[in-house]
Design a protein around this motif. Structure first.
Motif, PDB file in Angstrom:
ATOM      1  N   ASP A 399      19.930   6.506  -6.769  1.00  0.00           N
ATOM      2  CA  ASP A 399      20.339   5.227  -6.797  1.00  0.00           C
ATOM      3  C   ASP A 399      18.796   4.140  -7.342  1.00  0.00           C
ATOM      4  N   LEU A 400      19.233   3.657  -8.168  1.00  0.00           N
ATOM      5  CA  LEU A 400      18.389   2.899  -9.171  1.00  0.00           C
ATOM      6  C   LEU A 400      17.237   1.772  -8.277  1.00  0.00           C
ATOM      7  N   ASN A 401      18.349   1.431  -7.459  1.00  0.00           N
ATOM      8  CA  ASN A 401      16.641   0.528  -6.333  1.00  0.00           C
ATOM      9  C   ASN A 401      15.966   1.538  -5.372  1.00  0.00           C
ATOM     10  N   VAL A 402      16.868   2.240  -4.554  1.00  0.00           N
ATOM     11  CA  VAL A 402      15.525   3.224  -4.314  1.00  0.00           C
ATOM     12  C   VAL A 402      14.225   3.797  -5.903  1.00  0.00           C
ATOM     13  N   ALA A 403      15.267   4.448  -7.026  1.00  0.00           N
ATOM     14  CA  ALA A 403      13.886   4.675  -8.103  1.00  0.00           C
ATOM     15  C   ALA A 403      12.964   3.300  -8.055  1.00  0.00           C
ATOM     16  N   MET A 404      13.798   2.194  -8.338  1.00  0.00           N
ATOM     17  CA  MET A 404      12.637   0.621  -8.603  1.00  0.00           C
ATOM     18  C   MET A 404      11.773   1.045  -7.126  1.00  0.00           C
ATOM     19  N   VAL A 405      12.065   0.708  -5.958  1.00  0.00           N
ATOM     20  CA  VAL A 405      10.826   1.091  -4.824  1.00  0.00           C
ATOM     21  C   VAL A 405       9.766   2.152  -5.423  1.00  0.00           C
ATOM     22  N   GLY A 406      10.202   3.171  -5.460  1.00  0.00           N
ATOM     23  CA  GLY A 406       9.843   4.488  -5.364  1.00  0.00           C
ATOM     24  C   GLY A 406       8.865   4.163  -7.020  1.00  0.00           C
ATOM     25  N   ALA A 407       9.035   3.499  -8.034  1.00  0.00           N
ATOM     26  CA  ALA A 407       7.528   3.838  -8.797  1.00  0.00           C
ATOM     27  C   ALA A 407       6.998   2.245  -8.375  1.00  0.00           C
ATOM     28  N   ARG A 408       7.121   1.869  -7.875  1.00  0.00           N
ATOM     29  CA  ARG A 408       5.894   1.033  -7.101  1.00  0.00           C
ATOM     30  C   ARG A 408       5.190   1.752  -6.105  1.00  0.00           C
ATOM     31  N   VAL A 409       5.435   2.554  -5.266  1.00  0.00           N
ATOM     32  CA  VAL A 409       4.915   2.946  -4.307  1.00  0.00           C
ATOM     33  C   VAL A 409       4.187   4.022  -5.663  1.00  0.00           C
ATOM     34  N   VAL A 410       4.795   4.743  -6.365  1.00  0.00           N
ATOM     35  CA  VAL A 410       3.872   5.275  -7.914  1.00  0.00           C
ATOM     36  C   VAL A 410       2.233   4.591  -8.096  1.00  0.00           C
ATOM     37  N   SER A 411       2.575   3.704  -8.160  1.00  0.00           N
ATOM     38  CA  SER A 411       1.767   2.381  -8.828  1.00  0.00           C
ATOM     39  C   SER A 411       0.597   2.115  -7.613  1.00  0.00           C
ATOM     40  N   VAL A 412       0.887   2.015  -6.067  1.00  0.00           N
ATOM     41  CA  VAL A 412       0.067   1.614  -5.138  1.00  0.00           C
ATOM     42  C   VAL A 412      -0.952   2.975  -5.315  1.00  0.00           C
ATOM     43  N   LEU A 413      -0.207   4.041  -4.979  1.00  0.00           N
ATOM     44  CA  LEU A 413      -1.094   5.172  -4.844  1.00  0.00           C
ATOM     45  C   LEU A 413      -2.059   5.935  -6.106  1.00  0.00           C
ATOM     46  N   SER A 414      -1.635   4.834  -7.416  1.00  0.00           N
ATOM     47  CA  SER A 414      -2.471   5.622  -8.436  1.00  0.00           C
ATOM     48  C   SER A 414      -3.719   4.727  -8.382  1.00  0.00           C
ATOM     49  N   THR A 415      -3.565   4.005  -7.370  1.00  0.00           N
ATOM     50  CA  THR A 415      -4.964   3.141  -7.137  1.00  0.00           C
ATOM     51  C   THR A 415      -5.940   3.909  -6.904  1.00  0.00           C
ATOM     52  N   HIS A 416      -5.653   4.877  -6.180  1.00  0.00           N
ATOM     53  CA  HIS A 416      -7.058   5.515  -5.130  1.00  0.00           C
ATOM     54  C   HIS A 416      -6.896   7.005  -6.233  1.00  0.00           C
ATOM     55  N   ARG A 417      -7.826   6.256  -7.457  1.00  0.00           N
ATOM     56  CA  ARG A 417      -8.334   8.277  -8.188  1.00  0.00           C
ATOM     57  C   ARG A 417      -8.763   8.336  -7.247  1.00  0.00           C
ATOM     58  N   ARG A 418      -9.642   7.824  -6.270  1.00  0.00           N
ATOM     59  CA  ARG A 418     -10.547   9.152  -5.890  1.00  0.00           C
ATOM     60  C   ARG A 418      -9.438   9.644  -4.529  1.00  0.00           C
ATOM     61  N   GLY A 419      -8.789   9.832  -4.070  1.00  0.00           N
ATOM     62  CA  GLY A 419      -7.772  10.141  -3.046  1.00  0.00           C
ATOM     63  C   GLY A 419      -7.568   9.349  -2.080  1.00  0.00           C
ATOM     64  N   LEU A 420      -6.752   9.588  -0.981  1.00  0.00           N
ATOM     65  CA  LEU A 420      -6.255   8.550  -0.493  1.00  0.00           C
ATOM     66  C   LEU A 420      -7.612   8.390   1.448  1.00  0.00           C
ATOM     67  N   ASP A 421      -6.912   7.749   2.134  1.00  0.00           N
ATOM     68  CA  ASP A 421      -8.221   7.445   2.960  1.00  0.00           C
ATOM     69  C   ASP A 421      -7.255   6.548   3.337  1.00  0.00           C
ATOM     70  N   GLY A 422      -7.252   6.057   4.977  1.00  0.00           N
ATOM     71  CA  GLY A 422      -6.688   4.937   5.732  1.00  0.00           C
ATOM     72  C   GLY A 422      -6.271   3.579   5.202  1.00  0.00           C
ATOM     73  N   ARG A 423      -7.247   2.743   4.115  1.00  0.00           N
ATOM     74  CA  ARG A 423      -7.290   1.981   3.361  1.00  0.00           C
ATOM     75  C   ARG A 423      -5.160   2.124   2.476  1.00  0.00           C
ATOM     76  N   VAL A 424      -5.027   2.955   2.410  1.00  0.00           N
ATOM     77  CA  VAL A 424      -3.724   3.333   1.232  1.00  0.00           C
ATOM     78  C   VAL A 424      -2.661   2.551   2.422  1.00  0.00           C
ATOM     79  N   ILE A 425      -2.801   2.350   4.049  1.00  0.00           N
ATOM     80  CA  ILE A 425      -2.017   1.884   4.676  1.00  0.00           C
ATOM     81  C   ILE A 425      -1.656   0.096   4.268  1.00  0.00           C
TER      82      ILE A 425
END
Length: 905
Positions: A399-425
């Motif tokens: 589903d292209l719409n779903v894939a587009m949103v997924g790509a945006r989420v991947v991009s957000v997560l990539s900014t947390h290079r040292r691992g996640l914490d509560g700030r990802v919320i």
């Protein structure tokens, strides 16, 4: 002495007069019923009731408590001073705010800023507001009062009047005034020598030079009515402080704790600063504040003891205010944090009765901070991997719409290079609208298929929804008793539990929501290559429907793809849920992961549901801290409201405006960190006190540096003036601390009889009969010296020794008409006029005039690394008399102590 007579007489007369005025005013005000006060509202309507009346009633209840305190103890002190013009004046200090319109004497509450003046010394200057302007006054005398009402007359017993460089004790102010000491004496024709001798003796008994050392009757806290300037400063520190108060036994740590709480819950005018009031109002209703506190005690016995002393100080304390950690741990883990199994919630943990074999020896020690840190690193690493996996799966969606949103989420997560914490919320919150739109479009697609199926079924049976609603309700009730595997991600199938959004008066809407939920459950199981278990709620409901009323393969495939994408998207719409619901499974994975947990586990637990208390404390701390971090980041998202239910809402209900801990060294670092998490995060009011030389547990904290792991904002204060013990017993306690290289700094007050008597010991007391006879002899020596029997405790090494020794003592004490009492399991503090027998492990914080510690050589063998701590605790329970026994000869470990002991009194 002659120069002080007018000062003493004036202080005595005016103090008793002021007590009479306050007590009379209190009696008059107490006659106004609380409910009658509600009539002060001229108009009672929906805008003024019940809130205003209830708020007023709360104030009245607080006022009633204050009046009760003043009825028993109208005054604490009188302070004489000279103003800037040299004019003499005085102010009285009451324990709480005095009644209005007393007329005449100037009276201030101890808790108010003016109350500080009572902690100063004569000769000191103090800034006081007089006649509307501040003046630097010179304190000339301080009278500490101990009010008692006798035969309808107020008196003060053993009052202390301090002048510059001179303090006197007045056994009775009333007797002093009635003696006529300051009046002129009639002339005699012939001197009556006997009368003069008797009169001199009488006058000497009216005023005693120095300070008479107070004795504690029964089991009560030796509280300084007016603490010194240093302790006064500590208990008045702002409410939003984290503070550790240390000091040897009897130095007033618990007294300071009680005074601090008493001052911080006092809502009388001018007691709390404007800053403190504003901070309290930010977290809740000001009138709720006096009850928003909790104190932790290591033992049930100390809990009762402290509770009684709170009541004596006029601070109401219920069972909800004072807790032991072992009691509170289960309550919170089971009912609030969702970590322990209940009747309706299975698949969690069951608390082990004993320490499991799979725990390494270092668990439950001062190294637990490293254990917690290891789990937290494992947790966030695992959660990061889960987030990345789900985001990448969305990005690969057909589903292209779903894939587009997924790509945006991947991009957000990539900014947390040292691992996640509560700030990802917060970062994911910026994508929420886009995610919601995509979820909504998928919901429409899902409903199109499910509604089509439902319509087809209704054409065949128009009563289908009613029947489905009834069978689903019956199966749902029955399933609460089942323990089938749970679909941990089912919560992400809807924004909330949809049927809860409908009233029970709309059964068709509930049935419709349950039908859609069933299809989602079946679709998600299909996407994972599974089927619901035959004994599960979904499995039984699907069996009732039968294949003819279920989606066909093509429809199920379509629904599975939609449901899978919805579930993944909702995880990023509510990352807080995903994080909180990951704690338990990640902890189980941590225990089973040898690379992460080999330092803490010798083997994998035999059962995934079994948990030791040490582990439960770690898991609770993780839940509380992660929950606080998640809530803090949710609050940073614009237009977001805190969850009204669920674990984050439950955590908020646990917060208290003030958290206090007594005997802090008997708690582990993890337990203290948990208690710290209970202090409201907007106030951080956390006050703990203790003495590292009294640590009786293997897991208790060992250094004040441990507090830095909890918070870098901890302040440290120490007190050193020991009001409990005589000089000889303080010297013994110092020698005990030296056994393991420790030291203690102790200053003794200027009491008259401070030297005291040396402690005694007895050896080769190897039968219960011999022990009882030795105790009987020592008890007789105490009564012969004091002409009475004071409070006496006998301390033994185990619970099994309590009752036999008490029974044998009872036999041998009959000849002096006295008795012993077994205080079993630390649940009873015993009767006042008995010899109390306790297990030493329950005795922390208590004080007696005399204490005996039995079988020290046996304890040395049983606890070779902690015996000196137990000896220190036992020796410091005694104010005046201490005795120690051995079943054999004095062991080598105790030989260095011989110089401090006698064999009899």
């Amino acid at each position: 002495m002659e120069d002080s007579k007018p000062i003493i007489e004036n202080a005595a007369r005016t103090s008793l007069d002021c007590m009479e005025k306050i007590a009379g005013k209190v009696e008059a005000e107490a006659e106004v019923p609380t409910l009658e006060a509600a009539g002060q509202f001229a108009v009672v309507n929906s805008f003024t009731t019940p809130n205003q009346v209830e708020q007023y009633a709360k104030v009245r209840r607080e006022t009633a408590a204050s009046l009760g305190r003043l009825r028993k103890e109208p005054l604490l002190a009188r302070v004489d001073f000279e103003d800037e013009d040299g004019k003499p004046d005085a102010i009285f200090i009451a324990p709480v705010a005095p009644p209005a319109e007393l007329g005449g004497p100037r009276v201030a509450s101890l808790n108010s800023p003016v109350g500080r003046i009572a902690s100063r010394k004569p000769g000191a200057e103090y800034t006081l507001k007089i006649g509307g302007r501040e003046q630097d006054v010179l304190i000339t005398a301080i009278t500490k009062l101990y009010p008692e009402k006798r035969a309808k007359e107020w008196d003060s017993v053993n009052s202390q009047i301090s002048l510059r460089g001179d303090t006197r004790t007045i056994p009775s102010l009333l007797r002093y005034l009635k003696s006529g000491t300051s009046g002129p004496q009639p002339a005699e024709e012939q001197e009556d020598i006997l009368a003069r001798i008797l009169a001199t003796a009488e006058q000497e008994s009216l005023v005693i030079p120095g300070i008479v050392r107070p004795e504690v009757d029964g089991v009560t806290l030796r509280q300084q009515r007016i603490v010194d300037e240093y302790q006064d400063e500590i208990f008045r520190m702002p409410i939003n402080r984290r503070l550790f108060l240390s000091g040897p036994p009897g130095t007033g740590k618990t007294t300071t704790l009680i005074r601090r709480l008493g001052q911080k819950v006092d809502l009388s005018e001018d007691v709390l600063t404007d800053t403190e009031r504003a901070a309290i109002q930010r977290v809740g209703d000001l009138t709720d504040h006096p009850r928003s506190w909790m104190l932790f005690s290591p033992t049930e016995l100390l809990k009762q003891y402290v509770k009684e002393n709170f009541a004596r100080e006029g601070v109401p304390a219920s069972e909800e205010n004072i807790k032991t950690w072992s009691q509170y741990r289960v309550e919170v883990a089971r009912n609030y944090l969702g970590l322990l199994n209940t009747t309706n919630r299975k698949g969690l943990f069951v608390l082990a009765e004993h320490r499991p074999d799979y725990l390494a020896d270092r668990c439950g020690s001062s190294e637990d901070a490293a254990w917690y840190d290891a789990f937290l690193a494992h947790f966030w690493g695992a959660v990061s991997a889960d987030f990345a996996s789900e985001a990448e799966a969305l990005a690969r969606s057909p589903d292209l719409n779903v894939a587009m949103v997924g790509a945006r989420v991947v991009s957000v997560l990539s900014t947390h290079r040292r691992g996640l914490d509560g700030r990802v919320i917060v970062d994911l919150g910026r994508l929420s609208e886009e995610i919601k739109e995509t979820v909504s479009s998928l919901q429409v697609a899902f409903a199109k298929v499910s509604d089509g199926l439902l319509n087809r079924t209704l054409h065949a049976d128009v009563e289908f929804l009613s029947k489905f609603g009834k069978i689903s309700a019956d199966l749902r009730r029955a399933s609460q008793e089942e323990t089938d595997d749970e679909d941990a991600d089912e919560i992400f199938d809807g924004d909330e539990d949809e049927e809860l959004s409908h009233s029970s008066s709309q059964p068709i809407r509930v049935a419709y929501a349950r039908y859609a939920q069933l299809l989602r459950t079946l679709a998600n199981a299909r996407s994972n290559g599974k089927k619901p278990g035959p004994n599960s709620y979904a499995g039984k409901l699907a069996a009732w429907l039968g294949d003819g009323r279920l989606p066909n393969d093509e429809q199920m495939k379509q629904l599975a793809q939609i449901a899978r994408s919805q579930r993944r998207l909702r995880k990023f719409l509510r990352p807080d849920r995903l994080i909180m619901r990951s704690i338990i499974p990640k902890f189980r994975n941590f225990r089973a992961d040898e690379a992460s947990s080999r330092d803490w586990y010798t083997q994998a637990p035999s059962s995934a549901s079994l948990i030791a208390w040490q582990e439960l404390d770690v898991l609770m701390l993780a839940t509380m801290r992660i929950g606080a971090e998640v809530s803090s980041n949710l609050a940073r998202i614009s237009d977001s409201e805190p969850p009204s239910r669920g674990i984050l809402a439950d955590i908020r209900t646990l917060y208290r405006n003030q958290i206090l801990v007594d005997e802090v060294t008997d708690f582990s670092l993890i337990q203290l960190a948990l208690m710290h998490e209970l202090a409201h995060p907007s106030l951080h009011s956390f006050f703990v006190c203790g003495d590292f030389n009294q640590r009786l547990t293997e897991w208790g904290i060992t250094s004040d540096r441990d507090f830095d792991w909890i918070s870098k904002s901890f302040e440290r204060r120490s007190v050193s003036i020991s009001y409990r013990q005589t000089r000889k017993l303080v010297e013994l306690a110092s020698a005990v601390t030296a056994l393991d290289g420790a030291t203690q700094e102790v200053t003794l007050p200027d009491f008259n009889d401070i030297d005291g008597v040396a402690p005694v010991w007895g050896e080769e007391l190897n039968t219960i009969e011999v022990k009882a006879r030795w105790l009987r002899t020592r008890i007789g020596e105490i009564e012969a010296r004091d002409n009475r029997l004071p409070s006496i405790a006998v301390l033994v090494n185990s619970e099994e020794d309590v009752e036999p020794l008490a029974l044998e003592l009872n036999k041998i004490l009959r000849d002096i008409n006295y008795s012993a009492e077994a205080c079993k399991d630390g649940k009873s503090i015993g009767s006042e006029k008995t010899i109390r027998v306790f297990d030493i492990q329950h005795i922390k914080g208590l004080e007696f005039q005399a204490a005996f510690f039995m079988d020290m050589d046996s304890l040395i063998q049983k606890k070779p690394t902690l015996f000196n701590k137990y000896l220190y605790v036992g020796a410091t329970r005694a104010a005046t008399y201490f005795g120690l026994t051995f079943t054999g000869k004095v062991p080598s470990e105790m030989v260095p102590m011989a110089e401090h002991f006698l064999t009899r009194w």
